[in-house]
Design an enzyme around this catalytic site. Structure first.
Site, PDB file in Angstrom:
ATOM      1  N   ASP A  81      55.060  33.270  23.607  1.00 25.81           N
ATOM      2  CA  ASP A  81      54.835  32.146  22.709  1.00 25.81           C
ATOM      3  C   ASP A  81      54.079  32.650  21.491  1.00 25.81           C
ATOM      4  O   ASP A  81      53.239  33.538  21.591  1.00 25.81           O
ATOM      5  CB  ASP A  81      54.090  31.008  23.408  1.00 25.81           C
ATOM      6  N   ASP A 170      51.082  20.769  23.879  1.00 26.67           N
ATOM      7  CA  ASP A 170      49.955  21.638  24.213  1.00 26.67           C
ATOM      8  C   ASP A 170      48.682  20.801  24.314  1.00 26.67           C
ATOM      9  O   ASP A 170      48.119  20.358  23.309  1.00 26.67           O
ATOM     10  CB  ASP A 170      49.817  22.707  23.123  1.00 26.67           C
ATOM     11  N   GLU A 172      44.964  21.090  25.477  1.00 25.49           N
ATOM     12  CA  GLU A 172      43.888  21.986  25.891  1.00 25.49           C
ATOM     13  C   GLU A 172      42.594  21.609  25.178  1.00 25.49           C
ATOM     14  O   GLU A 172      42.534  20.613  24.459  1.00 25.49           O
ATOM     15  CB  GLU A 172      44.263  23.445  25.653  1.00 25.49           C
TER      16      GLU A 172
END
Length: 282
Positions: A81, A170, A172
């Site tokens: 990634d 994503d 986080e």
């Protein structure tokens, strides 16, 4: 009888100009005001180029970054990634080393797009990889629906061409403040649901969710609401995936190192190539 006094008029005009200037200065000083035009009201994003999948995981959770591929697994496919942090990527070298899929950061919040996205997203495709895009979520900046729409409109869409993975969300640690973005667990779950439903309505696919077990426990109350629908992309820099968040019986992608060859973030797909192709095809 009224008498016209030019000096008084000039003084009044000067005072008005002074008031307007003060109001303009106050507006410019407001947090995020400079970003309003480009982000449609999005809060300030000081360093989006430093926010990538896993950028906060190592900082908060640690783990080995030896860069060695885990052994003793079932059939797996190697992936990477990337984000603007890597700049232009040498996709031919990665392909030659056995990398067969890639996720590319497309967006963050509702004001940032990766300036290297075209080279990374199209470059991985052109060498033969299956590729997808991901969105770095900022749940305190705008709604899940707004960020899903921004993501789809700026590279995060999906097409059934056999070479495009569903977009990834994503989730986080907050790189700009409190780990859970100041949201309660229930508010965070609702934010993710809003992103999910909007992305599904726009693309026909359920997004992949990238998250760590520790963050998920802390910030969603270890919600089990998504495990039956969203594929799990989990970061853990060690010899095994470890404990999974609630609701998921298995992971789909494992980000196993942040210091791999050519580009740092390397991943393993949990299955053989035909299963990766099935994920791409929906």
């Amino acid at each position: 009888m009224l008498v016209h006094r030019p000096g008084s008029a000039r003084r009044a005009l000067s005072a008005l100009i002074g008031i307007l200037a003060a109001l303009l200065a106050m507006t410019i000083a407001l947090p995020g005001a400079a970003f309003a035009a480009q982000g449609r009201g999005d809060k300030a994003i000081p360093h989006p180029e430093d926010d990538w999948a896993g950028s906060q995981i190592l900082k908060h959770e640690g783990g080995s970054t030896a860069g060695e591929a885990p052994t003793g697994l079932l059939a797996t496919v190697e992936g990477v990634d990337v984000s603007s942090h890597q700049g232009n990527v040498n996709w031919a070298t990665l392909w030659s080393s056995g990398v067969r899929f890639a996720y590319v950061k497309a967006t963050e919040g509702t004001s940032y797009t990766n300036p290297n996205f075209a080279q990374q997203y199209n470059g991985s495709y052109n060498v033969g990889m299956i590729r997808g895009a991901y969105h770095f979520a900022l749940p305190n900046n705008s709604t899940g629906a707004a960020q899903a729409n921004y993501f789809v409109d700026h590279g995060g869409g999906w097409t059934k061409d056999g070479k495009t993975l569903p977009g990834a969300l994503d989730m986080e640690y907050n790189p700009y403040g409190a780990s859970c973005y100041g949201l309660s667990a229930s508010a965070m779950v609702n934010w993710i649901k809003s992103f999910n439903s909007t992305y599904k309505a726009r693309t026909g696919r359920d997004p992949v969710i990238y998250t760590s077990t520790s963050w998920w426990k802390s910030c969603t109350g270890n919600s089990a609401a998504f495990g039956g629908v969203n594929p799990l992309w989990i970061p853990r820099y060690g010899s095994s995936v470890g404990e999974l968040p609630a609701g998921w019986g298995f992971h789909t992608i494992w980000q196993y190192t942040s210091s791999g060859p050519t580009v740092g973030d390397h991943n393993k797909f949990n299955g053989a190539m035909d299963r990766l192709q099935a994920l791409a095809n929906g």
